[in-house]
Design a protein around this motif. Structure first.
Motif, PDB file in Angstrom:
ATOM      1  N   ARG A 248       0.824  -1.208   0.000  1.00 54.77           N
ATOM      2  CA  ARG A 248       0.000   0.000   0.000  1.00 54.77           C
ATOM      3  C   ARG A 248       0.864   1.267   0.000  1.00 54.77           C
ATOM      4  NH1 ARG A 248      -5.089   1.485   0.962  1.00 54.77           N
ATOM      5  NH2 ARG A 248      -5.442   3.555   1.827  1.00 54.77           N
ATOM      6  N   LYS A 249       1.901   1.270   0.821  1.00 56.83           N
ATOM      7  CA  LYS A 249       2.776   2.438   0.924  1.00 56.83           C
ATOM      8  C   LYS A 249       3.439   2.732  -0.411  1.00 56.83           C
ATOM      9  CE  LYS A 249       6.748   4.200   3.536  1.00 56.83           C
ATOM     10  NZ  LYS A 249       7.737   3.885   4.610  1.00 56.83           N
ATOM     11  N   GLN A 250       3.918   1.692  -1.092  1.00 59.74           N
ATOM     12  CA  GLN A 250       4.611   1.899  -2.361  1.00 59.74           C
ATOM     13  C   GLN A 250       3.650   2.363  -3.452  1.00 59.74           C
ATOM     14  OE1 GLN A 250       6.971  -1.424  -3.678  1.00 59.74           O
ATOM     15  NE2 GLN A 250       7.877  -0.292  -5.376  1.00 59.74           N
ATOM     16  N   ILE A 251       2.456   1.798  -3.482  1.00 65.36           N
ATOM     17  CA  ILE A 251       1.476   2.219  -4.495  1.00 65.36           C
ATOM     18  C   ILE A 251       1.058   3.664  -4.272  1.00 65.36           C
ATOM     19  CG2 ILE A 251      -0.885   1.870  -5.320  1.00 65.36           C
ATOM     20  CD1 ILE A 251      -0.447  -1.131  -4.983  1.00 65.36           C
ATOM     21  N   MET A 252       0.820   4.012  -3.023  1.00 65.68           N
ATOM     22  CA  MET A 252       0.421   5.386  -2.730  1.00 65.68           C
ATOM     23  C   MET A 252       1.507   6.372  -3.151  1.00 65.68           C
ATOM     24  SD  MET A 252      -2.636   5.185  -1.525  1.00 65.68           S
ATOM     25  CE  MET A 252      -2.909   6.796  -0.774  1.00 65.68           C
ATOM     26  N   ALA A 253       2.758   5.997  -2.890  1.00 69.28           N
ATOM     27  CA  ALA A 253       3.863   6.876  -3.274  1.00 69.28           C
ATOM     28  C   ALA A 253       4.023   6.957  -4.783  1.00 69.28           C
ATOM     29  CB  ALA A 253       5.160   6.388  -2.633  1.00 69.28           C
ATOM     30  N   GLY A 254       3.668   5.874  -5.491  1.00 67.75           N
ATOM     31  CA  GLY A 254       3.921   5.805  -6.926  1.00 67.75           C
ATOM     32  C   GLY A 254       2.870   6.446  -7.801  1.00 67.75           C
ATOM     33  N   VAL A 255       1.584   6.352  -7.413  1.00 70.06           N
ATOM     34  CA  VAL A 255       0.539   6.871  -8.310  1.00 70.06           C
ATOM     35  C   VAL A 255      -0.562   7.660  -7.600  1.00 70.06           C
ATOM     36  CG1 VAL A 255       0.844   5.118 -10.118  1.00 70.06           C
ATOM     37  CG2 VAL A 255      -0.681   4.645  -8.200  1.00 70.06           C
ATOM     38  N   SER A 256      -0.487   7.804  -6.294  1.00 70.31           N
ATOM     39  CA  SER A 256      -1.508   8.599  -5.607  1.00 70.31           C
ATOM     40  C   SER A 256      -1.453  10.044  -6.113  1.00 70.31           C
ATOM     41  CB  SER A 256      -1.275   8.573  -4.091  1.00 70.31           C
ATOM     42  OG  SER A 256      -2.265   9.344  -3.433  1.00 70.31           O
TER      43      SER A 256
END
Length: 389
Positions: A248-256
């Protein structure tokens, strides 16, 4: 006793439980292992099923050895208390392995749904490939989804009448769910569907969850998605975020915050099938999505370097693209620039015909020596639909 702990297990076990209830010669006991507690039960909700037993496990570190040990501990207690005639597991999860090991030690026969899948690489997927091979050694009944899966088992010396070609129960599941009336829990998704149906935009559905995708591979996937959106201004991405905090942390950082990317909580199965049915393209590292999407004629970009579901690649339903951003964007553009095939020209789903659950029920009943007033076997799965020649 049918034991599962993840969303794919729930989806693929549910049709078997329904077939058992319909035929009436076995009483299925659904056990939720607690591996992914909320996602397992959420998926069962789509079939109006509830676990008969909910196990409670302790996972302070979240490690795989800890999970395996905990599952064996609580499952052993259930086997002693319930003394089932047979234990049914699905796939290649830690839940499936722990259940099969415990049943084997207690001398309870094991039926393995989705037996025989192989990537022929112990490290991809990890640890699932090892789990599958271990399960094959201790199962009494091998329920293979495709002809290739049967051949994989035969190559390992597993042959005979207890290897049964059934098709994949996920096809049963997706066909039973498709078209049901529903209301999205997230209002943004209703708006996405409206724009897609009115041809204002197109949908690219994305799922990523595998352990080997974490870290640098996931960074490549997210970069590839950003590239697709830059090239195609009419494309929207829906990406349900796996509950694992690192993912979740990586996805949020990548495309949020990226325009036209909709990050959501895990979707219930009815919502997921609805979005899948209207998508023009799917990108996923999931095995289940590779099996589900062909029923809707939606092409899949497989975000892995290898797959144990080559039947879909050979049928033209999927493309192996890995996690390189340029490869993802180029293959996505190639498919997005082509008009969707009309239904009559789409490849047939190579994973089944919607009768896998009834073949599975019949095979389990036969192993147990059960008869009924109507013990007629379901029709054999055609090898073309099973990934054959």
């Amino acid at each position: 006793m049918l034991v599962g702990g993840t969303r794919p297990e729930a989806v693929k076990l549910a049709p078997v439980a329904e077939a058992m209830l319909t035929r009436g010669r076995m009483c299925p006991v659904l056990v939720a292992s607690g591996q992914h507690e909320s996602m397992f039960e959420q998926a069962l909700d789509a079939f109006a099923l509830r676990p008969n037993v909910r196990l409670r496990i302790e996972r302070p570190t979240g490690s795989q050895p800890e999970l395996l040990g905990e599952l064996v501990r609580v499952l052993d207690r259930q086997l002693v208390q319930r003394n089932p005639s047979i234990v049914v597991v699905q796939g290649d999860t830690t839940t499936a392995l722990a259940t099969a090991l415990t049943a084997f030690w207690r001398k309870v026969p094991v039926a393995h749904i989705e037996a025989g899948l192989r990537s022929h690489d112990l490290h991809a997927p990890f640890p699932e490939e090892a789990n599958r091979k271990l399960l094959a050694q201790i199962s009494s009944l091998h329920l293979a989804p495709t002809k290739r899966a049967v051949e994989n088992l035969q190559a390992e010396g597993i042959t005979g009448p207890n290897v049964v070609l059934t098709g994949n129960t996920v096809v049963d599941a997706v066909l039973s769910i498709a078209g049901r009336p529903m209301t999205y829990s997230d209002s943004r998704l209703a708006a996405v569907e409206n724009r897609v149906r009115s041809k204002q935009n197109r949908l690219m559905l994305v799922t990523v969850h595998r352990r080997e995708s974490w870290g640098q591979p996931l960074a490549g996937i997210l970069a590839g998605l950003r590239n697709v959106l830059e090239r195609h201004k009419d494309v929207e991405v829906v990406l349900p975020v796996h509950p694992n905090p690192d993912v979740r942390k990586q996805i949020m950082a990548g495309v949020s915050g990226v325009d036209r990317v909709h990050l959501t909580a895990p979707l219930n199965y009815i919502e997921f099938c609805r979005l899948l049915s209207i998508a023009q393209l799917v990108a996923s590292d999931s095995g289940g999505v590779q099996e589900e999407a062909p029923s809707f004629g939606v092409p899949v970009l497989v975000l892995r370097d290898v797959t144990e579901r080559m039947e879909a690649v050979e049928a033209g339903c999927s493309t192996l693209v890995g996690t390189d951003p340029r490869a993802i964007a180029d293959h996505a553009s190639r498919l997005l620039n082509k008009p969707p095939l009309p239904p009559e020209n789409r490849p047939v789903n190579p994973f089944g015909d919607g009768l896998a659950a009834y073949r599975t029920e019949h095979a389990i009943a036969s192993l147990l020596g059960l008869k009924s007033a109507d013990s007629t076997a379901p029709p054999m799965l055609r090898t073309a639909a099973a990934g054959g020649e």
